[in-house]
Design a protein around this motif. Structure first.
Motif, PDB file in Angstrom:
ATOM      1  N   TYR A   1       5.249   3.725   2.246  1.00 31.38           N
ATOM      2  CA  TYR A   1       5.069   2.409   1.637  1.00 31.38           C
ATOM      3  C   TYR A   1       4.927   1.392   2.776  1.00 31.38           C
ATOM      4  O   TYR A   1       5.816   1.270   3.627  1.00 31.38           O
ATOM      5  CB  TYR A   1       6.266   2.027   0.771  1.00 31.38           C
ATOM      6  CG  TYR A   1       6.705   3.089  -0.203  1.00 31.38           C
ATOM      7  CD1 TYR A   1       6.318   3.059  -1.542  1.00 31.38           C
ATOM      8  CD2 TYR A   1       7.549   4.131   0.204  1.00 31.38           C
ATOM      9  CE1 TYR A   1       6.743   4.025  -2.443  1.00 31.38           C
ATOM     10  CE2 TYR A   1       7.977   5.096  -0.687  1.00 31.38           C
ATOM     11  CZ  TYR A   1       7.579   5.042  -2.002  1.00 31.38           C
ATOM     12  OH  TYR A   1       8.016   6.005  -2.890  1.00 31.38           O
ATOM     13  N   PHE A   2       3.831   0.667   2.767  1.00 29.38           N
ATOM     14  CA  PHE A   2       3.593  -0.361   3.781  1.00 29.38           C
ATOM     15  C   PHE A   2       3.395  -1.683   3.067  1.00 29.38           C
ATOM     16  O   PHE A   2       2.524  -1.798   2.199  1.00 29.38           O
ATOM     17  CB  PHE A   2       2.361  -0.026   4.618  1.00 29.38           C
ATOM     18  CG  PHE A   2       2.037  -1.047   5.669  1.00 29.38           C
ATOM     19  CD1 PHE A   2       2.543  -0.917   6.953  1.00 29.38           C
ATOM     20  CD2 PHE A   2       1.231  -2.144   5.372  1.00 29.38           C
ATOM     21  CE1 PHE A   2       2.238  -1.869   7.931  1.00 29.38           C
ATOM     22  CE2 PHE A   2       0.929  -3.094   6.339  1.00 29.38           C
ATOM     23  CZ  PHE A   2       1.442  -2.960   7.623  1.00 29.38           C
ATOM     24  N   CYS A   3       4.204  -2.690   3.407  1.00 34.83           N
ATOM     25  CA  CYS A   3       4.077  -3.956   2.696  1.00 34.83           C
ATOM     26  C   CYS A   3       4.274  -5.143   3.627  1.00 34.83           C
ATOM     27  O   CYS A   3       4.957  -5.056   4.656  1.00 34.83           O
ATOM     28  CB  CYS A   3       5.064  -4.037   1.524  1.00 34.83           C
ATOM     29  SG  CYS A   3       6.788  -3.831   1.975  1.00 34.83           S
TER      30      CYS A   3
ATOM     31  N   TYR B   1       0.859  -1.186   0.000  1.00 36.61           N
ATOM     32  CA  TYR B   1       0.000   0.000   0.000  1.00 36.61           C
ATOM     33  C   TYR B   1       0.896   1.237   0.000  1.00 36.61           C
ATOM     34  O   TYR B   1       1.918   1.278   0.692  1.00 36.61           O
ATOM     35  CB  TYR B   1      -0.894   0.036   1.240  1.00 36.61           C
ATOM     36  CG  TYR B   1      -2.017  -0.964   1.215  1.00 36.61           C
ATOM     37  CD1 TYR B   1      -3.258  -0.646   0.654  1.00 36.61           C
ATOM     38  CD2 TYR B   1      -1.845  -2.237   1.759  1.00 36.61           C
ATOM     39  CE1 TYR B   1      -4.293  -1.574   0.639  1.00 36.61           C
ATOM     40  CE2 TYR B   1      -2.877  -3.164   1.740  1.00 36.61           C
ATOM     41  CZ  TYR B   1      -4.094  -2.817   1.176  1.00 36.61           C
ATOM     42  OH  TYR B   1      -5.118  -3.738   1.157  1.00 36.61           O
TER      43      TYR B   1
ATOM     44  N   ASP C   1      -2.301  -0.931   7.549  1.00 37.78           N
ATOM     45  CA  ASP C   1      -1.601   0.153   6.853  1.00 37.78           C
ATOM     46  C   ASP C   1      -2.255   1.505   7.096  1.00 37.78           C
ATOM     47  O   ASP C   1      -1.569   2.535   7.160  1.00 37.78           O
ATOM     48  CB  ASP C   1      -1.552  -0.136   5.351  1.00 37.78           C
ATOM     49  CG  ASP C   1      -2.940  -0.231   4.746  1.00 37.78           C
ATOM     50  OD1 ASP C   1      -3.614  -1.261   4.960  1.00 37.78           O
ATOM     51  OD2 ASP C   1      -3.361   0.743   4.093  1.00 37.78           O
TER      52      ASP C   1
ATOM     53  N   ARG D   1      -6.839  -3.960   8.069  1.00 33.50           N
ATOM     54  CA  ARG D   1      -6.014  -3.041   7.294  1.00 33.50           C
ATOM     55  C   ARG D   1      -5.130  -2.217   8.244  1.00 33.50           C
ATOM     56  O   ARG D   1      -5.438  -1.090   8.606  1.00 33.50           O
ATOM     57  CB  ARG D   1      -6.899  -2.118   6.466  1.00 33.50           C
ATOM     58  CG  ARG D   1      -7.493  -2.727   5.205  1.00 33.50           C
ATOM     59  CD  ARG D   1      -6.484  -2.753   4.061  1.00 33.50           C
ATOM     60  NE  ARG D   1      -5.922  -1.454   3.797  1.00 33.50           N
ATOM     61  CZ  ARG D   1      -6.442  -0.537   2.965  1.00 33.50           C
ATOM     62  NH1 ARG D   1      -7.555  -0.819   2.322  1.00 33.50           N
ATOM     63  NH2 ARG D   1      -5.855   0.617   2.775  1.00 33.50           N
TER      64      ARG D   1
ATOM     65  N   HIS E   1       0.726   5.406   0.524  1.00 29.01           N
ATOM     66  CA  HIS E   1      -0.060   6.544   1.002  1.00 29.01           C
ATOM     67  C   HIS E   1       0.779   7.814   0.950  1.00 29.01           C
ATOM     68  O   HIS E   1       2.003   7.757   0.979  1.00 29.01           O
ATOM     69  CB  HIS E   1      -0.536   6.310   2.437  1.00 29.01           C
ATOM     70  CG  HIS E   1      -1.203   4.985   2.657  1.00 29.01           C
ATOM     71  ND1 HIS E   1      -2.283   4.565   1.918  1.00 29.01           N
ATOM     72  CD2 HIS E   1      -0.933   3.975   3.533  1.00 29.01           C
ATOM     73  CE1 HIS E   1      -2.666   3.369   2.337  1.00 29.01           C
ATOM     74  NE2 HIS E   1      -1.853   2.983   3.311  1.00 29.01           N
TER      75      HIS E   1
ATOM     76  N   ILE F   1       8.144  -0.948   6.309  1.00 26.40           N
ATOM     77  CA  ILE F   1       7.571   0.397   6.352  1.00 26.40           C
ATOM     78  C   ILE F   1       8.653   1.356   5.874  1.00 26.40           C
ATOM     79  O   ILE F   1       9.718   1.460   6.483  1.00 26.40           O
ATOM     80  CB  ILE F   1       7.109   0.773   7.772  1.00 26.40           C
ATOM     81  CG1 ILE F   1       6.092  -0.238   8.295  1.00 26.40           C
ATOM     82  CG2 ILE F   1       6.507   2.174   7.782  1.00 26.40           C
ATOM     83  CD1 ILE F   1       5.654   0.019   9.730  1.00 26.40           C
TER      84      ILE F   1
ATOM     85  N   GLU G   1      -2.444  -6.917  12.612  1.00 15.14           N
ATOM     86  CA  GLU G   1      -2.315  -7.261  11.195  1.00 15.14           C
ATOM     87  C   GLU G   1      -2.012  -8.754  11.031  1.00 15.14           C
ATOM     88  O   GLU G   1      -2.496  -9.394  10.086  1.00 15.14           O
ATOM     89  CB  GLU G   1      -1.204  -6.414  10.568  1.00 15.14           C
ATOM     90  CG  GLU G   1      -0.888  -6.731   9.120  1.00 15.14           C
ATOM     91  CD  GLU G   1      -1.831  -6.065   8.133  1.00 15.14           C
ATOM     92  OE1 GLU G   1      -1.839  -6.479   6.965  1.00 15.14           O
ATOM     93  OE2 GLU G   1      -2.548  -5.119   8.525  1.00 15.14           O
TER      94      GLU G   1
ATOM     95  N   PHE H   1       7.075  -7.170   8.066  1.00 12.79           N
ATOM     96  CA  PHE H   1       6.547  -5.974   7.416  1.00 12.79           C
ATOM     97  C   PHE H   1       7.698  -5.062   6.993  1.00 12.79           C
ATOM     98  O   PHE H   1       8.766  -5.046   7.607  1.00 12.79           O
ATOM     99  CB  PHE H   1       5.645  -5.191   8.376  1.00 12.79           C
ATOM    100  CG  PHE H   1       4.513  -5.985   8.944  1.00 12.79           C
ATOM    101  CD1 PHE H   1       3.316  -6.087   8.262  1.00 12.79           C
ATOM    102  CD2 PHE H   1       4.642  -6.639  10.159  1.00 12.79           C
ATOM    103  CE1 PHE H   1       2.265  -6.822   8.784  1.00 12.79           C
ATOM    104  CE2 PHE H   1       3.605  -7.369  10.698  1.00 12.79           C
ATOM    105  CZ  PHE H   1       2.410  -7.468  10.005  1.00 12.79           C
TER     106      PHE H   1
END
Length: 345
Positions: A105-107, A13, A83, A81, A15, A124, A74, A122
């Motif tokens: 960026y969140f993955c 994601y 993120d 969600r 943002h 970030i 999560e 994760f």
């Protein structure tokens, strides 16, 4: 030791996080970004390369960390969600006008290896600074040149890898980077809420740095540079040849001069808190940390006659066996006598 070469980005994601203090907006993407085969290796290199080149100093979340709660949800709650909450939490930390807006960026990450065990976790990341680049197009009779701005994929501004702990079902191990030091509290303290993880790497690095301090501050003034190098070589040899550290055994092996043993204990009382080893007498040794610190060690004697003697010994006792120090009465100068079989090219 962490291995990131087979890491997969499973979900991403992106943002836009503005500066809250300046009244800038927070833009939340509703859908995950569809990563094409063309952009996937570029993103993977952008996100992970800084961590492959960074010292492995792990951190953990401080107690009652907002971010840890979100990431645990999560993992535990299907379709949650996290993120969105991460982006909101980062946005809420933008309380200083100097903090730059940028992309968050969140993955989800998988297929990472930590100490030869596969873990998930994760990523970030945040990009803040923009670089100018040239874009060319064909005109009627010449190439047209336009200046545009974009994110430089060779430099990640801020990032954190949050790894699930293979030793426990809860808790995380964290690596972080922050290329822009002007707002380090914003990323490390306010957003991530990290503190050092006191593991084998932490203890090994700190104790070896403590030994380097003792060699410089005590051994060298009490004896000479040769004995300083000799002590450090014995210290590194002990760490390299043992899986666990026992202080009494280490002192007996590393310190040849018995007069320095009480000095070692006094130095630990005085300087131990600085290196965070004041109460440390036994721990597991991390071999990767030993290799890393040893590379920083300079086994060299620099003399005031513009002569340097480099002592690159595999065996610590070689410094005592092949080099002798003496005093020349006629010249009223110290000398080093070096033994060898042949000169190397």
């Amino acid at each position: 030791m962490i291995n990131l070469y087979n890491t997969q980005i499973d979900e991403l994601y992106i943002h836009q996080v503005g500066n809250k203090c300046r009244g800038e907006k927070l833009f939340i993407s509703e859908q995950p970004y569809e990563i094409t085969d063309e952009i996937r290796p570029l993103l993977k290199e952008f996100f992970l390369k800084p961590f492959r080149e960074k010292d492995e100093q792990y951190f953990k979340f401080e107690e009652f960390s907002e971010l840890e709660v979100v990431l645990q949800k999560e993992l535990d709650i299907p379709y949650y969600r996290g993120d969105r909450d991460v982006a909101q939490w980062l946005y809420d930390q933008g309380v200083h006008p100097h903090i730059k807006s940028g992309e968050l960026y969140f993955c989800r990450l998988s297929n990472m290896e930590l100490d030869n065990e596969k873990v998930e976790g994760f990523g970030i990341f945040k990009s803040e600074l923009r670089d100018d680049f040239l874009q060319f197009s064909e005109g009627k009779s010449q190439l047209e040149m336009n200046i545009q701005q974009g994110v430089n994929l060779k430099k990640l501004d801020k990032g954190a890898l949050i790894l699930t702990n293979p030793e426990s079902k809860t808790g995380f191990r964290i690596l972080y980077i922050d290329s822009n030091k002007y707002d380090s509290k914003y990323w490390l303290e306010n957003f991530l809420n990290l503190e050092e993880l006191e593991d084998a790497i932490f203890h090994t690095k700190n104790y070896l740095e403590f030994c380097r301090g003792f060699a410089k501050d005590v051994v060298k003034p009490a004896e000479d540079k040769q004995q300083e190098v000799l002590f450090l070589n014995h210290a590194f040899d002990y760490f390299a040849s043992n899986d666990a550290f026992e202080e009494s055994d280490f002192v007996n092996n590393a310190i040849e001069n018995p007069d320095l043993v009480p000095e070692f204990q006094n130095y630990k009382i005085e300087k131990g808190p600085k290196y965070k080893v004041e109460d440390l007498t036994s721990f597991e040794i991390d071999n990767t940390a030993v290799t890393e610190i040893r590379k920083k060690n300079k086994s060299q004697i620099d003399l005031d006659t513009n002569i340097s003697i480099k002592m690159d010994f595999i065996n610590a006792d070689s410094a005592d066996k092949f080099i002798e120090k003496g005093w020349d009465e006629e010249k009223q100068m110290y000398y080093y006598l070096c033994y060898f079989n042949k000169e190397l090219k």
